[in-house]
Design a protein around this motif. Structure first.
Motif, mmCIF file in Angstrom:
data_model
loop_
_atom_site.group_PDB
_atom_site.id
_atom_site.type_symbol
_atom_site.label_atom_id
_atom_site.label_comp_id
_atom_site.label_asym_id
_atom_site.label_seq_id
_atom_site.Cartn_x
_atom_site.Cartn_y
_atom_site.Cartn_z
ATOM 1 N N UNK D 112 0.827 -1.196 0.000
ATOM 2 C CA UNK D 112 0.000 0.000 0.000
ATOM 3 C C UNK D 112 0.868 1.254 0.000
ATOM 4 N N UNK D 116 0.679 4.242 -2.693
ATOM 5 C CA UNK D 116 0.239 5.590 -2.357
ATOM 6 C C UNK D 116 1.383 6.566 -2.158
ATOM 7 N N UNK D 117 2.557 6.075 -1.771
ATOM 8 C CA UNK D 117 3.657 6.987 -1.492
ATOM 9 C C UNK D 117 4.795 6.821 -2.484
ATOM 10 N N UNK D 128 3.529 -4.339 -6.492
ATOM 11 C CA UNK D 128 2.751 -3.699 -7.551
ATOM 12 C C UNK D 128 1.630 -2.905 -6.918
ATOM 13 N N UNK D 130 -1.704 -1.696 -5.452
ATOM 14 C CA UNK D 130 -2.677 -2.535 -4.749
ATOM 15 C C UNK D 130 -4.045 -1.879 -4.709
ATOM 16 N N UNK D 131 -4.140 -0.614 -4.335
ATOM 17 C CA UNK D 131 -5.479 -0.038 -4.239
ATOM 18 C C UNK D 131 -5.859 0.786 -5.468
ATOM 19 N N UNK D 132 -4.883 1.328 -6.166
ATOM 20 C CA UNK D 132 -5.227 2.070 -7.379
ATOM 21 C C UNK D 132 -4.940 1.185 -8.585
ATOM 22 N N UNK D 133 -5.467 1.608 -9.712
ATOM 23 C CA UNK D 133 -5.328 0.767 -10.884
ATOM 24 C C UNK D 133 -4.010 1.032 -11.595
ATOM 25 N N UNK D 134 -3.604 0.056 -12.404
ATOM 26 C CA UNK D 134 -2.397 0.212 -13.206
ATOM 27 C C UNK D 134 -2.620 1.365 -14.171
ATOM 28 N N UNK D 135 -1.643 2.235 -14.255
ATOM 29 C CA UNK D 135 -1.782 3.353 -15.166
ATOM 30 C C UNK D 135 -2.202 4.629 -14.466
ATOM 31 N N UNK D 136 -2.417 4.586 -13.172
ATOM 32 C CA UNK D 136 -2.743 5.802 -12.421
ATOM 33 C C UNK D 136 -1.492 6.672 -12.336
ATOM 34 N N UNK D 140 -0.710 9.376 -4.666
ATOM 35 C CA UNK D 140 -1.560 10.392 -4.022
ATOM 36 C C UNK D 140 -1.173 10.782 -2.611
ATOM 37 N N UNK D 141 -0.488 9.915 -1.867
ATOM 38 C CA UNK D 141 -0.184 10.307 -0.491
ATOM 39 C C UNK D 141 0.953 11.303 -0.407
ATOM 40 N N UNK D 147 -5.142 16.528 -6.369
ATOM 41 C CA UNK D 147 -6.153 15.606 -6.879
ATOM 42 C C UNK D 147 -7.022 16.246 -7.949
#
Lengths: 199, 165, 368, 148
Positions: D112, D116-117, D128, D130-136, D140-141, D147
């Motif tokens: 995670x 995010x970081x 790889x 985990x919470x966001x999709x590939x290609x994002x 975000x953290x 955003x």
């Protein structure tokens, strides 16, 4: 003879993830504007129709509005208010909709109970596409209407109306079971006004 | 051989079902009967007291999501700004009650109505005419104990099942 | 002749009725036996930790309700305790007791849902969960009485509670805790020795003690494996050190043990509430703290509580401004999924659903 | 009550066993050198008297100049706790040794943090998103992520 598996339809996990990401990005690019509400006809005057067609309309609308089967689409918090509505105290089955279908093919109502994220959006759209016509959507709660408190987040769809056309908006976070039942009754009213045979 | 246990589990289960046959029903026949909601209910509306409001916009600042929009006119004399526009978008509002809690002039109350579903997204915006406080309005006692004391007691599933309206 | 099969990849979720929300598992099957499973998250990732950075400390309280939405009161309490520790805000005695009562009521409500949906996964479709939801409605009624909402309470504030409980609350609560053990007995009678339930859960999904500790499992998962670790006893916060209660533990660490631990915990919660009601002092429920903005001194703090799912921790970094610099949430449901592979591999698909149900996750907390 | 071991007290003993591993200490935490994180963590886990067998949480904080990864360690046996901190100064391609080999509980949390970081954990089996999709785009953290 040796059988060599071709593995033509076996994808690696990385391929699947890659594909999922592409689908999400494509949908995100496609749905930057909300789908307009398709209910201008509600305020219109009813067109002239014959007695036969009107009574057939009535029968069909009565049948449709009193057997709304809901599909499973409960991403988040509102699911628990939906469970409360479906459970014994508020008993949704009094409205002929006690069956909550896991298969979208057997359902005609989608109650969008919870926040929708972009990652989930293609799945919701697919569930909606698989539902049989006529189909209806109730946007339940602030997240379903506009994204609610999460609307400024990077992963959240600001309202289900970006993905699917919405028939009734039920505000609240989450709405009380009575409020949801009121929304369902509004939808039933709407269905009973619909003209099946239109020119 | 476990013959003596045979069917005992089913009998036990059925006994519980049997007991439930003699209990009172818990279902509320909603459109005909309604539950008395909590005295502090945070319904899907706000009630706005025009006389008390000074237009200070503390409520709009406390709101997380900017559901409250307020436009005031300048007023060189006097300590009140005339409020030209006061709107709340219930499509964004999560009924957290922060605006009511912070209002320094006690001019904003939670409403008790929850039947606010709409066919159109635009109809969810409540204007100041809709929200205006009148003495007949059913105002919730959230942070206002004097209102709460006038409201009927909440119907509990624990005690009685439903009350006729 | 040796039959050779190719492994089949089966996708379970994210819109699947038995995955408790939008959870997805990519299972690799050999025949009907699962040989590998990969959990895939993120279908409810709402970026709550990022949103915390854009909000003031006060404004984040309603967001904590939506983390683990089955136990919103517990999350409120955990977050408020973290900020109180950071800014050294005192909490009046009465507020602490009411917080404990609320947290324990919420634990009962959460476990009712956990047990109900677990039994639902075991095959008793809808019947148990209808009973459990009916009991939960009584708790929800009590919460509505004090806070005005049925699911997202937003009841606790820094330095106490938003409002004192109304006069009619305590008699109703007494009535509830007198009733509750009777209902629990009834469910036990129905389920404890039910042959079908025993056949489906005994020995299924065993999680050994060592694996549980190594995988950072907490809550009923860890206790079901026989580790008596409960933060209410191990690191007593609030006023928990003043109450007498036991830590129920399982022996083998299978799905049945985890289910039993939850049922026993409900009894212990009733016991705690009863003691808290007897000791409840009178006085203010909120110390003098600003309603809108607080500015905690720069620093960092980690504060944890025992939520119904396990250890719920808030890691806050403050830079002296009105908004947290960083807010990390240690969601117990998320970390409890670490051992999913250990538990599921080797079992059939139908058992996987039961094992998954016994973990008791809430997607709002897994993805955050 | 969980006893929070003072960082200074613990660091004195550790410095003798693994020289050069500790960069700084504070009342609650010890700041560890990147290279010796693995050996020090293994020492903390197995040393009798310490036995930090439970990794309760991992966090990462973005301080613009560096990333700080924070490990909350607890010992169920002795009921005491310590906070480990590791810093990572490279902003373009940050990397830190993974602790999955010692505590399996780190697996999802490190994944995670990577998502995010954007901190890569070396030695992690499944690094790889985990919470966001590939290609994002972006992580975000991080504090500089916008955003909208």
């Amino acid at each position: 003879m040796d059988l060599v598996p071709t593995r033509r339809f076996v994808y690696s996990d990385a391929d699947l993830d890659q594909h999922e990401g592409e689908v999400i990005e494509a949908l995100k690019a496609r749905s930057q504007q909300p789908i307009p509400d398709q209910d201008q006809w509600l305020s219109e005057k009813a067109p002239e129709a014959g007695i036969l067609l009107t009574s057939v309309d009535k029968v069909i609308d009565w049948a449709r509005s009193n057997a709304l089967w809901s599909v499973v689409c409960f991403p988040a918090c509102c699911a628990f208010e939906f469970i409360s509505t479906a459970a014994s105290r508020f008993d949704i089955s009094r409205f002929g909709m006690e069956i909550i279908r896991a298969s979208p093919r057997q359902a005609d109502l989608m109650i969008t109970a919870g926040t929708l994220t972009w990652k989930m959006a293609p799945n919701v759209r697919r569930i909606y596409d698989q539902m049989a016509e006529p189909k209806y959507v109730i946007a339940m709660g602030a997240c379903g209407i506009s994204g609610g408190i999460f609307q400024s987040s990077y992963g959240v769809v600001p309202g289900y109306s970006r993905i699917v056309p919405v028939d009734v908006y039920v505000p609240g976070c989450p709405p009380r079971p009575e409020a949801l039942l009121y929304g369902i009754r509004m939808l039933q009213d709407k269905i009973s006004k619909a003209k099946v045979f239109r020119k | 051989m476990k013959l003596d246990y045979y069917g005992l589990g089913i009998a036990k289960g059925l006994m519980v079902t049997l007991k439930h046959l003699f209990r009172r029903p818990v279902t509320v026949q909603y459109p005909e009967q309604t539950l008395n909601t909590s005295r502090r209910i945070r319904g899907n509306e706000l009630v706005w007291n025009e006389e008390k409001c000074t237009g200070c916009s503390t409520c709009a600042k406390a709101c997380h999501i900017g559901a409250i929009s307020i436009v005031t006119a300048p007023n060189p004399e006097g300590d009140k700004y005339p409020v030209e526009k006061y709107e709340i978008d219930t499509g964004y509002c999560i009924m957290c009650g922060m605006c009511v809690e912070v209002c320094p002039f006690e001019a904003l109350y939670m409403g008790a109505g929850y039947e606010k579903a709409q066919y159109r997204r635009g109809d969810l915006v409540q204007s100041k005419e809709v929200m205006k406080y009148t003495s007949e309005k059913y105002v919730s006692g959230y942070f206002y104990p004097e209102f709460a004391a006038q409201l009927p007691l909440q119907t509990l599933l624990l005690e009685k099942i439903t009350e006729e309206e | 002749m040796v039959m050779k099969t190719e492994p089949l990849v089966l996708n379970i979720g994210p819109a699947h009725p038995s995955t408790h929300g939008v959870f997805r598992m990519r299972a690799t099957l050999d025949g009907e036996v699962i040989i590998d499973v990969e959990p895939i998250f993120g279908y409810l990732h709402r970026g709550i930790e990022k949103l915390a950075e854009e909000r003031t400390y006060q404004q984040f309280i309603p967001l904590t309700d939506r983390l683990d939405y089955v136990s919103a009161m517990g999350n409120n309490m955990a977050y408020c305790m973290a900020v109180e520790k950071l800014a050294a805000i005192p909490v009046p005695e009465r507020a602490e007791y009411i917080r404990v009562i609320m947290a324990e009521l919420q634990r009962i409500a959460s476990h009712l849902i956990a047990v109900g949906s677990f039994l639902n996964d075991c095959g008793a479709f809808m019947t148990p969960i209808l009973y459990m939801v009916r009991e939960r409605e009584k708790i929800v009624d009590l919460f509505e009485m004090v806070s005005g909402q049925r699911l997202t309470y937003n009841y606790m504030r820094f330095g106490g509670l938003s409002q004192d409980v109304p006069d009619e609350f305590l008699p109703a609560l007494r009535k509830f805790i007198d009733q509750m053990p009777r209902y629990l007995d009834e469910y036990d009678q129905l389920l404890k020795e039910n042959e079908i339930l025993l056949a489906r859960t005994k020995g299924v999904g065993i999680l050994s003690k060592e694996t549980a500790i190594n995988c950072s499992m907490t809550g009923p998962m860890l206790r079901g494996s026989g580790v008596p670790w409960d933060l209410r006893k191990a690191d007593p916060y609030s006023v928990y050190s003043r109450f007498e209660f036991d830590i129920p533990c399982g022996a083998r660490g299978d799905s049945y043990d985890r289910y039993r631990v939850r049922v026993e915990e409900m009894r212990q919660s009733v016991r705690i509430i009863r003691q808290a009601m007897e000791q409840l002092p009178v006085g203010p429920v909120r110390s003098k703290t600003p309603v809108m903005l607080i500015r905690p001194p720069a620093g960092e703090v980690y504060s944890h509580v025992e939520s119904p799912k396990g250890e719920l921790g808030f890691y806050l970094v403050s830079d002296g401004s009105i908004a947290p610099y960083r807010c990390h949430i240690r969601g117990p449901s998320f970390i409890n999924l670490t051992a999913l592979r250990e538990m599921i591999v080797g079992w059939k698909v139908a058992d996987a659903i039961v094992i998954f149900g016994s973990i008791d996750i809430v997607m709002g907390e897994v993805d955050r | 009550m969980t006893r929070a071991i003072s960082g200074e007290e613990l660091a004195a003993g550790l410095e003798q066993r693994i020289p050069g591993s500790i960069i700084g200490t504070s009342k609650e935490s010890i700041l560890v050198n990147n290279q010796s994180l693995l050996s020090l963590a293994a020492h903390l886990k197995t040393e009798p008297g310490l036995e930090f067998d439970f990794l309760s949480s991992i966090t990462a904080v973005d301080y613009y100049d560096y990333f700080e990864v924070i490990y909350q360690l607890t010992s169920l046996e002795h009921n005491h706790s310590i906070v480990l901190k590791v810093r990572c100064h490279d902003r373009e391609n940050p990397a830190i040794p993974s602790l999955v080999g010692l505590w399996r509980g780190a697996e999802l949390q490190e994944q995670e943090i990577f998502d995010l970081m954007g901190i890569r954990f070396e030695g992690h089996p499944n690094m790889k998103r985990i919470v966001l999709w590939e290609g994002f785009q972006g992580h975000p953290q991080r504090r500089d992520f916008l955003s909208w």
